[in-house]
Every structure is written in structure tokens, then in C-alpha cells.
Scaffold this active site. Structure first.
Site, mmCIF file in Angstrom:
data_model
loop_
_atom_site.group_PDB
_atom_site.id
_atom_site.type_symbol
_atom_site.label_atom_id
_atom_site.label_comp_id
_atom_site.label_asym_id
_atom_site.label_seq_id
_atom_site.Cartn_x
_atom_site.Cartn_y
_atom_site.Cartn_z
ATOM 1 N N GLY A 143 0.824 -1.192 0.000
ATOM 2 C CA GLY A 143 0.000 0.000 0.000
ATOM 3 C C GLY A 143 0.861 1.247 0.000
ATOM 4 C CG ASP A 144 -0.419 4.584 2.352
ATOM 5 O OD1 ASP A 144 -0.606 3.496 2.920
ATOM 6 O OD2 ASP A 144 -0.932 5.648 2.735
ATOM 7 C CD GLU A 145 1.296 -0.029 6.316
ATOM 8 O OE1 GLU A 145 0.510 0.226 7.239
ATOM 9 O OE2 GLU A 145 1.757 -1.171 6.106
#
Length: 226
Positions: A143-145
Site C-alpha cells: 500500500g502506502d507503507e
């Protein structure tokens, strides 16, 4: 007569010599053909081995790297953290993990589309790599991690300074598909210590610090403290 016998003997010897030469020529021809066949087989086997090694290396790379950004993935990070913990137990220098995700990335992704969101993630990955490559390396966890492993580290302050540089870098605009986009990140920091036995524990505490940063207003960092 004796002369006739000598002539016949000479002719017979000549035929035998010629037959021997022909046999040698045939043997050399067969040896050359067999040598060529073996060389061709050997070359084919080398090519197959090289191809197999390339495929295996590619599979190994894909298993340990994120397909979108090319960064190391969670499995790679956990492996490196395990190694860092082993070295730390042996008296090695300390290290730190920075765990970050983008603030309100879902809004961008949902409103502007996943293709644009993916392009933004690639630019974020590139910017993080430029900021962190001199002191550590970046992984995408999904994801955006993202995570940054700083190993070794002189002290917690070094990780905090890196977190500041990361936040500053991500505050600059991104240019995606002709659009100027802005995002920011929240960062959680976990510093190695004797109480850590597993890599997942470091990520857990960095994640706790990350959500404390989000709760404090986003666009900031927090270091985990028991």
C-alpha cells in the site's frame, strides 16, 4: 617369378597403406563429427544452465522485492532485521527502523485513480531512496507503507534527523501526469535494544509510534518509548 612376386607384393602393400590412410581419414572424420556434437551439446547445456540461473535469480529477486517500485519488500526487511538482531546480540552496533505511511493517500488514490496513485508511490519510493541511501535502505511494505532500516546507527538522534529529512522531502510537490500533487507522511521510529528478540517486535513498536504521530496531527514523527 620373383619379379612378379615383388610387384604383386608392392601392389598389395600399396593397397594396404591406402586402406589404412582411408581408415585414418574416416576415424578423423568421425572424431571431428563427435567433437562437434559434444561441443554443441556442451554449449546447449551451458545456455540452459545460464537460463535456469537467470530464471532462479529473477524469481528470488521477485520474491524479495516490490513489483511496483522495485524496492525490497516486507520479507526482505524481516530477513535483514533478523540478521541485524543477531549481530546486535553479538555485541554489534545498534540500528533503527523508521515506519512511515502517506497521510491521506487513499483520498488521492480514490479521487484520481489507481494508475496515478501508483505513479505517485513510485515517485515517493524514488525520493525516499535518495534521502535515505547514504545511511540505510528503503523497503515498501505494501500500500502506502514504507520502512527505512538504518544500520548501524550512532544513536536515536540519527534516526530522528533522518525522519526530519524524510518529512521535508515529501513536503515538496510531486508532478504526476501533468498534475501537481502534495502529500505528507507520518513516521514512527523504533530503535534496537536488548528487549527485542524478533524483527516483528521492532515493526510493531515502530507502527505504534507511527499511529501516535498520526494522532498528534500527522506530518510528523514519533519515536517509540516504553
Amino acid at each position: 617369378t620373383f619379379v612378379a612376386y615383388q610387384i604383386a607384393h608392392a601392389l598389395e602393400r600399396k593397397r594396404a597403406d591406402e586402406a589404412l590412410r582411408e581408415a585414418n581419414r574416416e576415424l578423423e572424420r568421425r572424431v571431428a563429427e563427435r567433437t562437434a556434437e559434444l561441443a554443441e551439446t556442451n554449449a546447449r547445456l551451458r545456455a540452459e544452465i545460464a537460463q535456469r540461473q537467470t530464471i532462479e535469480a529473477r524469481l528470488m529477486h521477485d520474491a524479495l522485492h516490490d513489483t511496483l517500485t522495485g524496492l525490497p519488500n516486507r520479507a526482505y526487511l524481516l530477513d535483514r532485521l533478523s540478521l541485524a538482531l543477531e549481530l546486535r546480540r553479538g555485541g554489534g552496533a545498534g540500528f533503527a527502523v523508521l515506519f512511515l505511511d502517506l497521510d491521506r493517500f487513499k483520498v488521492i488514490n480514490d479521487s484520481m485513480g489507481h494508475l496515478l496513485g501508483d505513479e505517485l508511490l513510485k515517485q515517493v519510493a524514488s525520493r525516499l531512496h535518495r534521502v535515505a541511501s547514504s545511511v540505510g535502505w528503503v523497503a515498501r511494505l505494501g500500500g502506502d507503507e514504507f520502512a527505512i532500516l538504518v544500520d548501524p546507527i550512532a544513536g536515536p538522534e540519527e534516526a530522528e534527523r533522518l525522519a526530519e529529512r524524510v518529512l521535508e522531502a515529501l513536503n515538496l510537490p510531486f508532478h504526476v501526469a501533468g498534475k501537481e500533487l502534495y502529500t505528507s507522511a507520518s513516521v514512527g521510529i523504533a530503535v534496537s535494544g536488548p528487549h527485542y528478540a524478533k524483527p516483528e517486535e521492532l515493526l510493531r513498536d515502530a507502527d505504534v509510534a507511527l499511529y501516535r504521530a498520526k494522532a498528534a496531527g500527522r506530518r510528523r514523527w514519533q519515536r517509540f518509548d516504553e
